[in-house]
Design an enzyme around this catalytic site. Structure first.
Site, PDB file in Angstrom:
ATOM      1  N   SER A 125      -9.694   1.917   2.851  1.00 36.90           N
ATOM      2  CA  SER A 125      -8.816   2.650   1.949  1.00 36.90           C
ATOM      3  C   SER A 125      -7.818   1.754   1.214  1.00 36.90           C
ATOM      4  CB  SER A 125      -8.038   3.713   2.735  1.00 36.90           C
ATOM      5  OG  SER A 125      -7.207   3.093   3.731  1.00 36.90           O
TER       6      SER A 125
ATOM      7  N   SER B  54     -10.063  -0.568   7.111  1.00 38.64           N
ATOM      8  CA  SER B  54      -9.541  -0.398   5.758  1.00 38.64           C
ATOM      9  C   SER B  54      -8.797  -1.585   5.183  1.00 38.64           C
ATOM     10  CB  SER B  54      -8.637   0.840   5.699  1.00 38.64           C
ATOM     11  OG  SER B  54      -9.399   2.007   5.874  1.00 38.64           O
TER      12      SER B  54
ATOM     13  N   LYS C 297       0.843  -1.198   0.000  1.00 37.26           N
ATOM     14  CA  LYS C 297       0.000   0.000   0.000  1.00 37.26           C
ATOM     15  C   LYS C 297       0.878   1.248   0.000  1.00 37.26           C
ATOM     16  CE  LYS C 297      -3.972   2.000   2.498  1.00 37.26           C
ATOM     17  NZ  LYS C 297      -4.871   1.830   3.660  1.00 37.26           N
TER      18      LYS C 297
END
Length: 485
Positions: free
Chosen positions: A154, A178, A79
């Protein structure tokens, strides 16, 4: 079958037996990304040249029989809020468009020590603020099960890349759900460890008392393998827990006979799609068949969790993002009139609308005259929510419910309704506020879209969470389903 049809555990065995080379696997990863990412849009930055060089190096090590890491030669996606030395890290924000870190995050270093090859950095909601991946400054990642729908957020890029078969696993971060929510939407496994089990050093901070890094994988065994690689005490993180790290893969063995499961009635009530609820009830029947028992339990302060979370998280975000001033790193506005104008223009141009919304909410909650009324009260509610979990775990070994109240919604459907978007995390936020571990595993389909089952455990009892999830997975076929891109 291609190399990417195998699980992480199977790839590890094939590399060790030299029936598959790291170079072949790495080439398969980049070929798959090239073939699918024009549609999925999971990656923001690729690391092709360095990844290929590392693959060749690990192939040489395997041939020479040298001591190498537990996951040597396996590519992964990271990420884009986890910093990586020499590899662009943007947090999906224009503010960090030109930011190339000079050191690794703790987890980036731990993966390198395990021999993992970084394939690239994955798209996300800007600074991890969002639940749909639509808040990225660069692109909207799409759900591989239906490219007209969101992958969740996210960590939507991290989930979509694994679901699309682009990488064997990825890392995400979970502040209010998330990792778990996108795992549910994309039909994969997502683990949020206990707060403090995995160091936050090198994770670009959103809400420091909530952020936690975890793996997104295809199977529970793979999740255990990755957690084994990244967990551990870190002197560079003052919130890192100095606890013994068990053998998580060994913990998968055993059974769940006599396991006591609590099902929070608040997680199965109004707002939960009936098809999602039915998939969870079917999963509970599977646990019954394995020898576990379950009954309804109440977590009475759940209804206040979303309000408390957005006050606390936004307040911490307001403080954490104050460092982005256009002076030290990141984008700097051109031709400011003075220093204040530099701050104003740099932040106005660099931040997206959702980030600005949360900064303003947090600044208001922390301001003089409002701190006691909002921030302090939210902290007290957080304590009550944690006490709900503590009380429930006096009677039950695990808590189980849906990960998200619905399946993935369509792109653009909620982006203009922030309150509706925030409510998608209503079942994951309480877990984050309490700091306990939870995993999302596929438990069925509803209208052709995956449904996630959330298994919640006691602090630092990831072993029990992983064991229960693994046994459920072995008793069902849900994790074997793949989207047809």
């Amino acid at each position: 079958m291609t190399p990417l049809d195998y699980t992480l555990a199977e790839l590890k065995q094939q590399l060790s037996a030299r029936t598959l080379s790291a170079t072949e696997l790495t080439e398969a990863v980049f070929a798959r990304i090239a073939a699918t990412d024009g549609t999925v849009q999971a990656f923001l930055t690729l690391n092709e040249e360095q990844a290929r060089a590392e693959a060749r190096r690990y192939d040489d090590k395997y041939v020479q029989g040298e001591g190498i890491g537990a996951l040597a030669g396996i590519p992964a996606g990271i990420k884009d809020n986890i910093i990586t030395e020499g590899l662009r890290t943007t947090c999906a924000s224009r503010f960090l468009d030109n930011f190339v870190p000079v050191h690794d995050a703790f987890v980036s270093r731990k993966l390198k020590e395990a021999g993992v090859i970084t394939a690239g950095k994955l798209n996300m909601d800007e600074f991890a603020m969002g639940g749909s991946n639509e808040n990225s400054a660069y692109q909207v990642t799409r759900n591989p099960w239906d490219v007209e729908r969101v992958p969740g957020g996210s960590s939507g890029g991290s989930a979509a890349a694994v679901a699309a078969g682009q990488v064997p696993f990825s890392l995400g971060s979970d502040t209010g759900g998330s990792i778990r929510q996108p795992a549910s939407y994309c039909g994969i496994v997502g683990l949020k460890p206990t707060y403090g089990l995995v160091s936050r050093f090198g994770l670009v901070a959103f809400a420091s008392s909530l952020d936690q890094i975890g793996p997104l994988t295809r199977t529970v065994e793979d999740s255990a393998l990755v957690l084994q690689a990244i967990a551990g005490h870190d002197a560079m993180d003052s919130t890192s827990a100095n606890v013994d790290i068990p053998d998580y893969t060994a913990a998968l063995q055993g059974d769940v006979r006599g396991l006591r499961i609590g099902v929070p009635k608040e997680y199965m009530g109004e707002g939960v799609d009936p098809k999602v609820k039915q998939a969870v009830l079917d999963a509970l029947k599977t646990f019954e068949s394995l020898g576990a028992t379950w009954e309804e339990v109440s977590l009475p302060h759940t209804e206040y969790a979303v309000a408390a979370y957005y006050l606390l998280a936004s307040s911490e975000a307001s403080s954490n993002l104050s460092r982005f001033d256009g002076v030290r790193y990141g984008v700097r506005a051109e031709n400011p009139d003075n220093l204040i104008d530099l701050y104003f223009k740099s932040r106005s141009e660099g931040f997206g609308s959702e980030v600005k919304r949360r900064i303003m909410l947090g600044t208001y909650a922390l301001s003089s005259g409002y701190y006691d009324a909002y921030y302090l009260k939210a902290q007290k509610v957080r304590t009550l929510i944690k006490q709900d979990f503590d009380q429930a775990f006096q009677k039950y070994d695990l808590l189980i419910g849906p990960t998200a109240p619905t399946t993935a919604f369509k792109i653009g459907e909620q982006i203009n309704n922030p309150l509706q978007m925030y409510m998608n995390d209503i079942l994951t936020i309480p877990v984050s506020l309490a700091g306990v571990p939870a995993i999302s595993v596929p438990c069925g389909m509803a209208d052709g879209l995956p449904v996630g089952l959330q298994i919640i455990g006691k602090p630092f009892d990831e072993s029990a969470v992983l064991r229960a999830a693994h046994l459920f997975e072995q008793a069902t076929e849900h994790h074997k389903l793949r989207p047809q891109l």
